[in-house]
Scaffold this motif. Structure first.
Motif, short mmCIF file in Angstrom:
data_model
loop_
_atom_site.label_atom_id
_atom_site.label_comp_id
_atom_site.label_asym_id
_atom_site.label_seq_id
_atom_site.Cartn_x
_atom_site.Cartn_y
_atom_site.Cartn_z
N TYR A 72 -15.78 -4.79 -30.91
CA TYR A 72 -14.69 -4.22 -31.70
C TYR A 72 -14.84 -4.45 -33.20
O TYR A 72 -13.87 -4.75 -33.90
CB TYR A 72 -13.32 -4.74 -31.20
N VAL A 121 -3.25 -8.15 -25.11
CA VAL A 121 -3.79 -8.77 -23.90
C VAL A 121 -2.81 -8.65 -22.72
O VAL A 121 -1.64 -9.01 -22.83
CB VAL A 121 -4.16 -10.24 -24.17
N LYS A 122 -3.35 -8.15 -21.60
CA LYS A 122 -2.54 -7.89 -20.40
C LYS A 122 -2.59 -9.07 -19.45
O LYS A 122 -3.49 -9.90 -19.53
CB LYS A 122 -3.07 -6.65 -19.67
N ASN A 145 0.77 2.09 -28.02
CA ASN A 145 -0.39 1.34 -27.55
C ASN A 145 -1.55 2.34 -27.53
O ASN A 145 -1.53 3.30 -26.77
CB ASN A 145 -0.06 0.83 -26.13
N ARG A 183 2.52 -9.11 -21.13
CA ARG A 183 1.42 -8.71 -22.00
C ARG A 183 1.81 -8.94 -23.45
O ARG A 183 3.00 -8.97 -23.79
CB ARG A 183 1.01 -7.27 -21.79
N SER A 197 -4.84 -1.51 -29.31
CA SER A 197 -4.45 -2.24 -28.10
C SER A 197 -5.50 -3.22 -27.60
O SER A 197 -5.24 -3.94 -26.65
CB SER A 197 -4.02 -1.29 -27.01
N THR A 198 -6.66 -3.27 -28.22
CA THR A 198 -7.61 -4.33 -27.82
C THR A 198 -6.97 -5.70 -27.97
O THR A 198 -7.30 -6.64 -27.26
CB THR A 198 -8.94 -4.22 -28.61
N PHE A 201 1.19 6.08 -17.90
CA PHE A 201 0.63 5.35 -19.05
C PHE A 201 -0.84 5.01 -18.79
O PHE A 201 -1.20 4.54 -17.71
CB PHE A 201 1.43 4.06 -19.25
N GLY A 203 -5.88 -13.52 -20.26
CA GLY A 203 -5.10 -13.07 -19.10
C GLY A 203 -5.72 -13.49 -17.78
O GLY A 203 -6.63 -14.33 -17.73
N PHE A 259 -12.24 -11.83 -21.28
CA PHE A 259 -11.63 -11.00 -22.32
C PHE A 259 -10.52 -11.80 -23.00
O PHE A 259 -9.46 -12.01 -22.41
CB PHE A 259 -11.07 -9.70 -21.73
N LEU A 282 -1.08 -2.41 -13.32
CA LEU A 282 -2.28 -2.02 -14.06
C LEU A 282 -2.10 -2.09 -15.58
O LEU A 282 -3.06 -2.02 -16.33
CB LEU A 282 -2.73 -0.61 -13.65
N ASN A 283 -0.86 -2.21 -16.04
CA ASN A 283 -0.60 -2.37 -17.48
C ASN A 283 -0.25 -3.81 -17.82
O ASN A 283 0.28 -4.08 -18.90
CB ASN A 283 0.47 -1.41 -17.96
N CYS A 322 -5.87 2.74 -27.56
CA CYS A 322 -7.21 2.15 -27.48
C CYS A 322 -7.97 2.44 -28.78
O CYS A 322 -7.87 3.54 -29.33
CB CYS A 322 -7.97 2.74 -26.29
N VAL A 340 -4.67 3.40 -18.63
CA VAL A 340 -5.09 2.08 -18.13
C VAL A 340 -6.53 1.81 -18.56
O VAL A 340 -7.40 2.67 -18.41
CB VAL A 340 -5.03 2.03 -16.58
N ARG A 341 -6.75 0.60 -19.06
CA ARG A 341 -8.11 0.21 -19.40
C ARG A 341 -8.26 -1.30 -19.17
O ARG A 341 -7.42 -2.09 -19.61
CB ARG A 341 -8.36 0.52 -20.89
N1 LIG Z 1 -6.35 -8.98 -19.99
C1 LIG Z 1 -6.82 -7.86 -20.57
N2 LIG Z 1 -6.06 -7.26 -21.50
C2 LIG Z 1 -6.49 -6.14 -22.11
C3 LIG Z 1 -7.77 -5.58 -21.81
C4 LIG Z 1 -8.55 -6.24 -20.81
O1 LIG Z 1 -9.66 -5.83 -20.47
N3 LIG Z 1 -8.03 -7.37 -20.21
N4 LIG Z 1 -8.19 -4.45 -22.46
C5 LIG Z 1 -7.55 -4.12 -23.74
C6 LIG Z 1 -7.82 -2.78 -24.19
S1 LIG Z 1 -9.33 -2.51 -24.93
C7 LIG Z 1 -6.92 -1.76 -24.09
S2 LIG Z 1 -7.26 -0.21 -24.63
C8 LIG Z 1 -5.57 -2.03 -23.53
C9 LIG Z 1 -5.15 -0.99 -22.53
O2 LIG Z 1 -3.81 -1.19 -22.19
P1 LIG Z 1 -3.20 -0.43 -20.94
O3 LIG Z 1 -4.18 -0.55 -19.81
O4 LIG Z 1 -1.89 -1.04 -20.66
O5 LIG Z 1 -3.02 1.00 -21.37
O6 LIG Z 1 -5.49 -3.30 -22.90
C10 LIG Z 1 -6.03 -4.33 -23.66
N5 LIG Z 1 -5.70 -5.56 -23.04
#
Ligand SMILES: Nc1nc2c(c(=O)[nH]1)N[C@H]1C(S)=C(S)[C@@H](COP(=O)(O)O)O[C@H]1N2
Ligand SMILES: [Mo]
Length: 409
Positions: free
Chosen positions: A270, A248-249, A137, A236, A244-245, A89, A191, A202, A230-231, A139, A91-92
């Motif tokens: 965004y 929040v992870k 999900n 989340r 997916s912005t 999957f 997060g 963020f 990493l996800n 981007c 990762v960003r």
């Molecule tokens: N805490 C946190 N959540 C975040 C982000 C982040 O930078 N920090 N980036 C967002 C963006 S822009 C995207 S594209 C997705 C990526 O989810 P993934 O890494 O699980 O694929 O996480 C989102 N959630």
């Protein structure tokens, strides 16, 4: 023990997630184990990028950047299953200080700004009623590398997306427990990750009615497993149908707020043109803006690579994945002549309106030579992928019909 309880046991047993490898401080990009290169067909863009399996919890991924990691899913992964495996999957992360060590026993999720401040441990959350659904999900800048003229930002091909079965607690359940005051108008999420300098963390927010729709989820599981670090391990946000912005992870704080969110990530970043398809003439810089929100219909042929040489056969099997955006997939058509003529593909099982859906067909081939394969999705709202690509300076919301040129020999 049901499977959630056993997952809880595993989550807690794995108290600390210690990671080294590509995330370790001592690791410079030079030390990254490279498992080959992937070719990219981006006009004026990078020709190829390294593949690496060196990131914790991840198999072979396309590496855009390693601190913080920006990892893309190779297209062939999408050909294998309608769900994207956790270890493939994408990762960003935006800021470099990302969680590399989460103590699941000490972790707390706070919910503030309501009648009572709340703090949930993971076992607390696992006792609450659960919801589950499949959702893509993606981007906001997925496929940005194909923008013409080119735009700055992560030069993703089509792999900044994935589909998973998410399980967790409805955000509504947590907000109701906190007690919503009159005057609350939005909910903000943040997060464990932090910027290295004095800039806005963020954080994203949703309008209160959206946050309370019963679908927005605080997820602790992805495809039946705990979230990869990493996800966003351990929690989340899932905002189905939206880019997916907002997802929040490593989610550890939620706040009810009573006015517009002036945070950089809501007020400045965004932003898309408030025009149909987020489309403006190339080069336009000034236009009415609005925060990005729902996704649109898309589809990709995944069993044939662009540029492939294929042995002639009278009927060429094509297959791939489609998504409706924030709606279901109603129809997918395929073409062997660059969109001059179309035929209906057969749709795979419906995993829900927010999921990928597979399609398959066989295209009649009359002559050898160059040929342009295409797929086109119509969602349940009747929205059809356009033939022409949109353009905006952020490189957001591409959803045109993608061309897959091949040579039949
Ligand atoms: N805490 C946190 N959540 C975040 C982000 C982040 O930078 N920090 N980036 C967002 C963006 S822009 C995207 S594209 C997705 C990526 O989810 P993934 O890494 O699980 O694929 O996480 C989102 N959630
Ligand atoms: Mo993103």
């Amino acid at each position: 023990m049901d499977r959630f309880d056993s997952m809880l046991a595993r989550t807690i047993a794995r108290r600390r997630l210690l990671v080294g490898g590509a995330l370790g401080v001592a690791t410079a990009s030079a030390a990254l184990a490279q498992d080959g290169l992937v070719r990219l067909a981006m006009k004026g863009g990078p020709d190829q990028r390294p593949l690496s399996g060196d990131f914790p919890g991840k198999g072979t991924m396309i590496v855009q950047r390693n601190r913080p990691p920006l990892l893309e899913t190779p297209m062939d992964v999408f050909d294998k299953n309608v769900f994207t495996p956790n270890d493939r999957f994408f990762v960003r992360w935006h800021w470099a200080d990302i969680p590399t060590d989460v103590d699941a026993t000490k972790f707390r999720l706070s919910v503030t700004g309501g009648r009572r401040p709340l703090s949930f441990s993971l076992p607390d959350l696992l006792k609450l009623p659960r919801i589950s659904y499949a959702a893509v999900n993606q981007c906001s800048g997925n496929s940005r590398g194909f923008f013409q003229p080119r735009v700055p930002g992560a030069q993703w091909a089509h792999g900044a997306m994935g589909n998973a079965l998410w399980e967790g607690v409805a955000l509504k359940t947590l907000l109701e427990a906190a007690g919503i005051e009159r005057g609350a108008s939005a909910v903000r999420f943040g997060g464990l990750d932090k910027p290295l300098t004095d800039v806005d963390a963020f954080e994203k927010s949703l309008a209160l009615p959206h946050a309370m729709d019963g679908e927005v989820m605080v997820a602790f599981a992805m495809n039946g497993e705990q979230l990869p670090l990493l996800n966003g391990f351990p929690l989340r946000l899932i905002v189905p149908g939206w880019y997916s912005t907002y997802w929040v992870k490593a989610l550890n704080h939620i706040a009810l707020i009573d006015g517009p969110d002036e945070n950089y990530w809501m007020a400045k970043a965004y932003q898309i043109p408030a025009t149909p398809g987020a489309n403006v003439p190339p080069g336009t810089e000034t236009f009415p803006k609005t925060p990005i929100s729902a996704m649109n219909a898309r589809s990709w042929i995944t069993n044939v690579e662009p540029g492939a040489r294929l042995a002639y056969r009278p009927r060429l099997p094509v297959g791939g994945i489609a998504m409706g955006g924030d709606k279901g997939v109603k129809r997918v058509e395929v073409s062997a002549d660059g969109g001059a003529s179309w035929q209906d593909a057969t749709l795979g099982p419906d995993e829900g309106r927010y999921s990928f859906r597979r399609f398959a067909s066989a295209l009649p081939i009359r002559v050898r030579g160059p040929m342009t394969l295409m797929s086109r999705c119509t969602n349940s709202d009747g929205a059809v992928q356009p033939m022409a690509a949109n353009w905006n300076p952020g490189g957001y919301m591409r959803n045109c019909v993608e061309a897959c040129p091949v040579m039949i020999v």
